[in-house]
Design a protein around this motif. Sequence first.
Motif, PDB file in Angstrom:
ATOM      1  N   ALA A 140       6.238 -48.879 -33.681  1.00 26.70           N
ATOM      2  CA  ALA A 140       5.203 -48.046 -32.895  1.00 26.70           C
ATOM      3  C   ALA A 140       3.983 -47.281 -33.775  1.00 26.70           C
ATOM      4  CB  ALA A 140       5.930 -46.858 -32.119  1.00 26.70           C
ATOM      5  N   ASP A 141       4.538 -46.732 -35.112  1.00 30.46           N
ATOM      6  CA  ASP A 141       4.471 -45.992 -35.929  1.00 30.46           C
ATOM      7  C   ASP A 141       2.912 -46.969 -36.751  1.00 30.46           C
ATOM      8  OD1 ASP A 141       5.478 -43.239 -34.694  1.00 30.46           O
ATOM      9  OD2 ASP A 141       6.678 -43.767 -37.099  1.00 30.46           O
ATOM     10  N   ASN A 142       3.125 -47.933 -37.490  1.00 33.44           N
ATOM     11  CA  ASN A 142       2.200 -48.705 -38.048  1.00 33.44           C
ATOM     12  C   ASN A 142       1.789 -49.846 -37.311  1.00 33.44           C
ATOM     13  OD1 ASN A 142       4.298 -48.821 -40.576  1.00 33.44           O
ATOM     14  ND2 ASN A 142       5.290 -50.573 -40.216  1.00 33.44           N
ATOM     15  N   LEU A 143       1.407 -49.983 -35.980  1.00 35.64           N
ATOM     16  CA  LEU A 143       0.974 -50.291 -35.081  1.00 35.64           C
ATOM     17  C   LEU A 143      -0.129 -48.604 -34.966  1.00 35.64           C
ATOM     18  CD1 LEU A 143       2.736 -52.551 -32.705  1.00 35.64           C
ATOM     19  CD2 LEU A 143       1.256 -53.272 -33.957  1.00 35.64           C
ATOM     20  N   ALA A 144       0.287 -47.647 -34.230  1.00 37.76           N
ATOM     21  CA  ALA A 144      -0.646 -46.779 -33.644  1.00 37.76           C
ATOM     22  C   ALA A 144      -1.201 -46.186 -35.250  1.00 37.76           C
ATOM     23  CB  ALA A 144       0.082 -45.142 -33.830  1.00 37.76           C
ATOM     24  N   LEU A 145      -0.978 -47.201 -36.450  1.00 40.37           N
ATOM     25  CA  LEU A 145      -2.006 -46.575 -37.282  1.00 40.37           C
ATOM     26  C   LEU A 145      -2.674 -47.540 -38.072  1.00 40.37           C
ATOM     27  CD1 LEU A 145      -2.956 -45.474 -40.755  1.00 40.37           C
ATOM     28  CD2 LEU A 145      -1.367 -46.784 -41.486  1.00 40.37           C
ATOM     29  N   LEU A 146      -2.652 -48.997 -37.596  1.00 42.16           N
ATOM     30  CA  LEU A 146      -3.817 -49.532 -37.339  1.00 42.16           C
ATOM     31  C   LEU A 146      -4.474 -49.847 -36.248  1.00 42.16           C
ATOM     32  CD1 LEU A 146      -4.642 -52.483 -38.214  1.00 42.16           C
ATOM     33  CD2 LEU A 146      -2.329 -53.783 -36.770  1.00 42.16           C
ATOM     34  N   ALA A 147      -3.999 -49.177 -35.387  1.00 39.06           N
ATOM     35  CA  ALA A 147      -4.950 -48.669 -34.376  1.00 39.06           C
ATOM     36  C   ALA A 147      -6.341 -47.752 -34.774  1.00 39.06           C
ATOM     37  CB  ALA A 147      -4.841 -48.362 -32.349  1.00 39.06           C
ATOM     38  N   ALA A 148      -5.595 -46.197 -34.987  1.00 37.06           N
ATOM     39  CA  ALA A 148      -6.157 -45.498 -35.842  1.00 37.06           C
ATOM     40  C   ALA A 148      -7.573 -45.893 -36.719  1.00 37.06           C
ATOM     41  CB  ALA A 148      -5.253 -44.746 -37.133  1.00 37.06           C
ATOM     42  N   ALA A 149      -6.908 -46.982 -37.555  1.00 33.93           N
ATOM     43  CA  ALA A 149      -8.141 -47.763 -38.780  1.00 33.93           C
ATOM     44  C   ALA A 149      -8.614 -48.322 -38.308  1.00 33.93           C
ATOM     45  CB  ALA A 149      -7.048 -48.598 -39.641  1.00 33.93           C
ATOM     46  N   TYR A 150      -8.809 -48.953 -36.804  1.00 32.67           N
ATOM     47  CA  TYR A 150      -9.557 -50.184 -36.043  1.00 32.67           C
ATOM     48  C   TYR A 150     -10.878 -49.357 -35.553  1.00 32.67           C
ATOM     49  CZ  TYR A 150      -7.459 -54.735 -36.705  1.00 32.67           C
ATOM     50  OH  TYR A 150      -7.380 -56.173 -37.195  1.00 32.67           O
ATOM     51  N   ALA A 151      -9.930 -48.127 -35.104  1.00 37.86           N
ATOM     52  CA  ALA A 151     -11.458 -47.369 -33.875  1.00 37.86           C
ATOM     53  C   ALA A 151     -11.910 -46.263 -35.170  1.00 37.86           C
ATOM     54  CB  ALA A 151      -9.763 -45.887 -33.271  1.00 37.86           C
ATOM     55  N   ALA A 152     -11.578 -46.051 -36.408  1.00 39.37           N
ATOM     56  CA  ALA A 152     -12.774 -45.363 -37.223  1.00 39.37           C
ATOM     57  C   ALA A 152     -13.838 -46.243 -37.866  1.00 39.37           C
ATOM     58  CB  ALA A 152     -11.421 -44.826 -38.683  1.00 39.37           C
ATOM     59  N   GLU A 197     -11.377 -48.656 -46.287  1.00 39.70           N
ATOM     60  CA  GLU A 197      -9.990 -49.249 -47.183  1.00 39.70           C
ATOM     61  C   GLU A 197      -8.427 -48.468 -46.336  1.00 39.70           C
ATOM     62  OE1 GLU A 197      -8.059 -46.746 -50.845  1.00 39.70           O
ATOM     63  OE2 GLU A 197     -10.100 -46.330 -50.188  1.00 39.70           O
ATOM     64  N   ALA A 198      -8.937 -47.649 -45.094  1.00 42.33           N
ATOM     65  CA  ALA A 198      -7.945 -47.390 -43.657  1.00 42.33           C
ATOM     66  C   ALA A 198      -7.177 -48.772 -43.274  1.00 42.33           C
ATOM     67  CB  ALA A 198      -8.309 -46.511 -43.566  1.00 42.33           C
ATOM     68  N   LEU A 199      -8.461 -49.008 -42.758  1.00 43.34           N
ATOM     69  CA  LEU A 199      -7.986 -50.841 -42.492  1.00 43.34           C
ATOM     70  C   LEU A 199      -7.422 -52.058 -42.920  1.00 43.34           C
ATOM     71  CD1 LEU A 199      -8.515 -52.405 -39.502  1.00 43.34           C
ATOM     72  CD2 LEU A 199     -10.825 -53.289 -40.075  1.00 43.34           C
ATOM     73  N   GLN A 200      -7.522 -52.065 -44.506  1.00 48.72           N
ATOM     74  CA  GLN A 200      -7.398 -52.351 -45.082  1.00 48.72           C
ATOM     75  C   GLN A 200      -5.626 -52.588 -45.708  1.00 48.72           C
ATOM     76  OE1 GLN A 200      -8.914 -52.945 -48.878  1.00 48.72           O
ATOM     77  NE2 GLN A 200      -7.262 -54.215 -50.040  1.00 48.72           N
ATOM     78  N   LEU A 201      -5.973 -51.034 -45.485  1.00 47.23           N
ATOM     79  CA  LEU A 201      -4.135 -50.370 -46.473  1.00 47.23           C
ATOM     80  C   LEU A 201      -3.365 -51.299 -45.010  1.00 47.23           C
ATOM     81  CD1 LEU A 201      -5.008 -48.250 -48.236  1.00 47.23           C
ATOM     82  CD2 LEU A 201      -3.663 -50.097 -49.353  1.00 47.23           C
ATOM     83  N   ALA A 202      -3.879 -50.425 -43.386  1.00 46.35           N
ATOM     84  CA  ALA A 202      -3.351 -50.597 -42.538  1.00 46.35           C
ATOM     85  C   ALA A 202      -2.885 -52.246 -41.501  1.00 46.35           C
ATOM     86  CB  ALA A 202      -3.756 -50.067 -41.541  1.00 46.35           C
ATOM     87  N   ARG A 203      -4.250 -53.255 -42.219  1.00 49.44           N
ATOM     88  CA  ARG A 203      -3.521 -54.876 -42.201  1.00 49.44           C
ATOM     89  C   ARG A 203      -2.598 -55.154 -43.303  1.00 49.44           C
ATOM     90  NH1 ARG A 203      -9.890 -56.849 -42.344  1.00 49.44           N
ATOM     91  NH2 ARG A 203      -9.705 -56.199 -39.661  1.00 49.44           N
ATOM     92  N   GLU A 204      -2.224 -54.790 -44.548  1.00 47.50           N
ATOM     93  CA  GLU A 204      -1.623 -54.951 -45.520  1.00 47.50           C
ATOM     94  C   GLU A 204      -0.043 -54.947 -45.403  1.00 47.50           C
ATOM     95  OE1 GLU A 204      -2.683 -53.836 -48.853  1.00 47.50           O
ATOM     96  OE2 GLU A 204      -4.340 -54.788 -49.258  1.00 47.50           O
ATOM     97  N   LEU A 205      -0.189 -53.276 -44.524  1.00 49.51           N
ATOM     98  CA  LEU A 205       1.444 -52.726 -44.157  1.00 49.51           C
ATOM     99  C   LEU A 205       1.544 -53.926 -43.364  1.00 49.51           C
ATOM    100  CD1 LEU A 205       3.165 -50.557 -44.421  1.00 49.51           C
ATOM    101  CD2 LEU A 205       1.863 -49.257 -42.135  1.00 49.51           C
TER     102      LEU A 205
END
Length: 89
Positions: free
Chosen positions: A32-44, A16-24
């Motif tokens: 930078a913050d949005n890409l950092a969020l996307l990175a965290a979701a991919y890592a998770a 769900e984190a990855l889906q929401l981050a991609r949509e964002l």
Amino acid sequence: WLLATSSREDLQNPQEALQLARELCEGETPTADNLALLAAAYAASGDFDQATAHARNALSLARAQGDAAAVRRIEGQLRFYESGRPYRE
């Protein structure tokens, strides 16, 4: 962020984190913050190559903006991804 980085397993939901981050990030000028969020979701989700790539892009943006606090934060997160570990808070 919480779905991707929580140290509490009952709050984690990497997919769900990855889906929401991609949509964002879709259709938006990346921050930078949005890409950092996307990175965290991919890592998770266990995709450390994508996490590292997005964290590096986030780091470049933070440096270009002169945001020293974001640079330090993202550098710390990037070290986790490069070593094959998700970032947890």
